[in-house]
Design a protein around this motif. Structure first.
Motif, PDB file in Angstrom:
ATOM      1  N   GLY A 128      80.387  -3.375 -40.284  1.00 52.83           N
ATOM      2  CA  GLY A 128      80.826  -4.099 -41.469  1.00 52.83           C
ATOM      3  C   GLY A 128      79.719  -4.438 -42.435  1.00 52.83           C
ATOM      4  O   GLY A 128      79.928  -5.245 -43.351  1.00 52.83           O
ATOM      5  N   SER A 129      78.537  -3.818 -42.276  1.00 52.13           N
ATOM      6  CA  SER A 129      77.418  -4.120 -43.169  1.00 52.13           C
ATOM      7  C   SER A 129      76.427  -2.963 -43.151  1.00 52.13           C
ATOM      8  O   SER A 129      76.121  -2.401 -42.084  1.00 52.13           O
ATOM      9  CB  SER A 129      76.705  -5.408 -42.734  1.00 52.13           C
ATOM     10  N   ASP A 130      75.914  -2.622 -44.320  1.00 54.91           N
ATOM     11  CA  ASP A 130      74.897  -1.572 -44.399  1.00 54.91           C
ATOM     12  C   ASP A 130      73.621  -1.961 -43.671  1.00 54.91           C
ATOM     13  O   ASP A 130      72.849  -1.102 -43.235  1.00 54.91           O
ATOM     14  CB  ASP A 130      74.570  -1.270 -45.869  1.00 54.91           C
ATOM     15  N   SER A 131      73.396  -3.255 -43.520  1.00 54.74           N
ATOM     16  CA  SER A 131      72.173  -3.714 -42.863  1.00 54.74           C
ATOM     17  C   SER A 131      72.134  -3.326 -41.386  1.00 54.74           C
ATOM     18  O   SER A 131      71.075  -3.340 -40.761  1.00 54.74           O
ATOM     19  CB  SER A 131      72.031  -5.226 -43.001  1.00 54.74           C
ATOM     20  N   LEU A 132      73.294  -2.975 -40.818  1.00 55.47           N
ATOM     21  CA  LEU A 132      73.364  -2.610 -39.405  1.00 55.47           C
ATOM     22  C   LEU A 132      73.310  -1.095 -39.191  1.00 55.47           C
ATOM     23  O   LEU A 132      73.391  -0.626 -38.056  1.00 55.47           O
ATOM     24  CB  LEU A 132      74.653  -3.149 -38.780  1.00 55.47           C
ATOM     25  N   ALA A 133      73.135  -0.342 -40.274  1.00 57.40           N
ATOM     26  CA  ALA A 133      73.201   1.120 -40.172  1.00 57.40           C
ATOM     27  C   ALA A 133      72.125   1.690 -39.259  1.00 57.40           C
ATOM     28  O   ALA A 133      72.339   2.700 -38.579  1.00 57.40           O
ATOM     29  CB  ALA A 133      73.095   1.742 -41.566  1.00 57.40           C
ATOM     30  N   GLY A 134      70.970   1.065 -39.223  1.00 56.80           N
ATOM     31  CA  GLY A 134      69.871   1.610 -38.423  1.00 56.80           C
ATOM     32  C   GLY A 134      69.795   1.076 -37.014  1.00 56.80           C
ATOM     33  O   GLY A 134      68.973   1.548 -36.217  1.00 56.80           O
ATOM     34  N   LEU A 135      70.662   0.123 -36.656  1.00 59.59           N
ATOM     35  CA  LEU A 135      70.556  -0.509 -35.339  1.00 59.59           C
ATOM     36  C   LEU A 135      70.813   0.459 -34.179  1.00 59.59           C
ATOM     37  O   LEU A 135      70.072   0.441 -33.186  1.00 59.59           O
ATOM     38  CB  LEU A 135      71.505  -1.705 -35.253  1.00 59.59           C
ATOM     39  N   PRO A 136      71.842   1.330 -34.228  1.00 54.09           N
ATOM     40  CA  PRO A 136      72.030   2.260 -33.104  1.00 54.09           C
ATOM     41  C   PRO A 136      70.819   3.166 -32.872  1.00 54.09           C
ATOM     42  O   PRO A 136      70.473   3.452 -31.721  1.00 54.09           O
ATOM     43  CB  PRO A 136      73.259   3.077 -33.529  1.00 54.09           C
ATOM     44  N   SER A 137      70.165   3.608 -33.939  1.00 53.50           N
ATOM     45  CA  SER A 137      68.969   4.440 -33.764  1.00 53.50           C
ATOM     46  C   SER A 137      67.845   3.654 -33.104  1.00 53.50           C
ATOM     47  O   SER A 137      67.093   4.187 -32.281  1.00 53.50           O
ATOM     48  CB  SER A 137      68.505   4.974 -35.129  1.00 53.50           C
ATOM     49  N   THR A 138      67.742   2.370 -33.437  1.00 55.42           N
ATOM     50  CA  THR A 138      66.740   1.526 -32.800  1.00 55.42           C
ATOM     51  C   THR A 138      67.058   1.334 -31.324  1.00 55.42           C
ATOM     52  O   THR A 138      66.171   1.380 -30.466  1.00 55.42           O
ATOM     53  CB  THR A 138      66.678   0.156 -33.506  1.00 55.42           C
ATOM     54  N   VAL A 139      68.341   1.127 -31.015  1.00 59.85           N
ATOM     55  CA  VAL A 139      68.756   0.980 -29.619  1.00 59.85           C
ATOM     56  C   VAL A 139      68.493   2.273 -28.844  1.00 59.85           C
ATOM     57  O   VAL A 139      68.076   2.248 -27.684  1.00 59.85           O
ATOM     58  CB  VAL A 139      70.248   0.589 -29.547  1.00 59.85           C
TER      59      VAL A 139
END
Length: 422
Positions: A45-56
């Motif tokens: 629900g936010s563009d700010s979370l777009a990179g989180l799966p790659s970080t995980v």
């Protein structure tokens, strides 16, 4: 060349199995990669979370690499690699399920499992090195790294038809690439489970023990579980780890920020794609030649050459914003990484006894993943402060430091004589 204790036909079969499995796995990793940030933003629900799966994913790779390497020392390379590919299947299926139910947490869990899978499967190059005699190990490593080229080409080609396939079946079209990834990784799992026999670890014991920096010869009754303090005192181990980590850090620093740098100079998506394609070609396209060069001239020489090419890329990247110039600079960046990565991997294998390799190579994968994460996180901050010049200066500085360390090590420990007839 002297006869080896492992027949050539067996070596070809095992190396071919590893190459095929790694090609399938790389294609599986790349097929859904373009959709990951898009799906993450939608589910979160936010563009700010777009990179989180790659970080995980990166975190999963870093955390799992050492335990899986340790497992390979205990059970063998085949069980460890098979488990890694199985984790990849599970990660793709969990991601597919998460998209279907709209779960952002589930999507991140799938990414974490995929990262854990990479922590194991990236060690396939070391398994290939074990089935070859010492004078051909770097060539075997280069061949497995070259499998990345196959995946880099096949992965993007699979994405559109897999989306269409999922749509025809009435599924969310975005699940298609993840289904394809599960299928390809499952095939890789079966290849390793059924065909990687005998285990490369057992074949590695048939060759003379590593003689670099006091590594215990394999199978001679020596303590096969040398303490970390002893292993990390070996110059070959230290240089190998530094070469792979610095190469990864410099490559990530410059590569990650280049698309943004190009965007600020009014380049479109097509131009950026060509530059990244040139970079990918430098990373993987010449891996077979790199392996031959390492076997021919020695790992230390090729680390110096790789670091020099990285430094050259760092110097040239900010000099022009033209597409052709940046394509050349990013090609050199990929090639320098390739030299450091393959030479460092070869040197690490040669500096360890067979019974030590899994856990230390797992540590190497963890450190490479951490370096990649630090480069990705740090380059944006540095770019915001000093633009491309600051990023390039830092990358060049690390490259020059690696040259100094490699030359110092090479002076204190002369490289072995070039192998004739390779």
């Amino acid at each position: 060349m002297n006869a080896t204790p492992v027949p050539r036909r067996l070596r070809l079969r095992l190396t071919g199995t590893l190459f095929a499995a790694q090609s399938l796995n790389t294609a599986a990793q790349i097929a859904p990669i373009v959709l990951v940030p898009i799906i993450a933003a939608q589910l979160g629900g936010s563009d700010s979370l777009a990179g989180l799966p790659s970080t995980v994913l990166l975190l999963g790779r870093a955390l799992a690499a050492y335990p899986l390497g340790w497992l390979m020392d205990r059970l063998g390379r085949r069980p460890g690699l098979a488990l890694g590919f199985l984790l990849g299947v599970l990660g793709a299926l969990v991601s597919l399920w998460a998209i279907g139910v709209g779960s952002f947490v589930g999507f991140c869990l799938g990414a974490g499992l995929s990262g854990m899978s990479r922590g194991a499967t990236e060690q396939a190059r070391f398994a290939a090195a074990e089935v070859e005699p010492p004078e051909r190990r770097a060539k075997a490593i280069g061949l497995i790294v070259f499998a990345g080229t196959v995946g880099a080409v096949a992965g993007p080609l699979l994405a559109p038809p897999s989306v269409q396939w999922a749509s025809r079946l009435g599924l969310d079209p975005q699940t298609g690439p993840f289904a394809a990834a599960a299928l390809l990784t499952g095939l890789a799992f079966l290849l390793i489970l059924l065909l990687l026999r005998p285990d490369p670890m057992h074949l590695g014991r048939l060759y003379p023990g590593a003689d670099a920096d006091g590594a215990a010869p394999s199978g001679d009754g020596a303590d096969s579980r040398a303490p970390w303090r002893t292993i990390l005192r070996r110059d070959g181990v230290r240089l190998a780890l530094v070469a792979m980590v610095v190469g990864q850090l410099v490559m990530t620093l410059i590569m990650v920020i280049t698309p943004l740098h190009m965007k600020y100079h009014h380049h479109g998506t097509e131009a950026i794609s060509w530059v990244i394609m040139a970079h990918t070609l430098g990373m993987f396209g010449l891996s077979g030649l790199t392996g031959w060069l390492v076997d021919r001239f020695g790992a230390v020489t090729m680390v110096v050459a790789g670091a020099g090419i990285l430094a050259l890329s760092g110097v040239t990247t900010p000099l022009s914003s033209g597409m052709a110039w940046l394509a050349m600079a990013l090609f050199l960046l990929g090639l320098g990484w390739n030299f450091c990565f393959i030479a460092g991997s070869s040197l690490l294998s040669d500096s360890l006894a067979v019974e030590e390799r899994g856990r230390v190579q797992g540590l190497a994968e963890t450190l490479v993943a951490v370096a990649s994460g630090l480069g990705s996180l740090g380059t944006g901050l540095l770019f915001a402060w000093s633009a491309m010049v600051g990023v390039s200066v830092l990358g060049t500085g690390f490259s020059l430091l690696l040259i100094a360390l490699a030359l110092w090590w090479g002076r204190s420990r002369p490289a072995p004589a070039a192998q004739p007839g390779l």
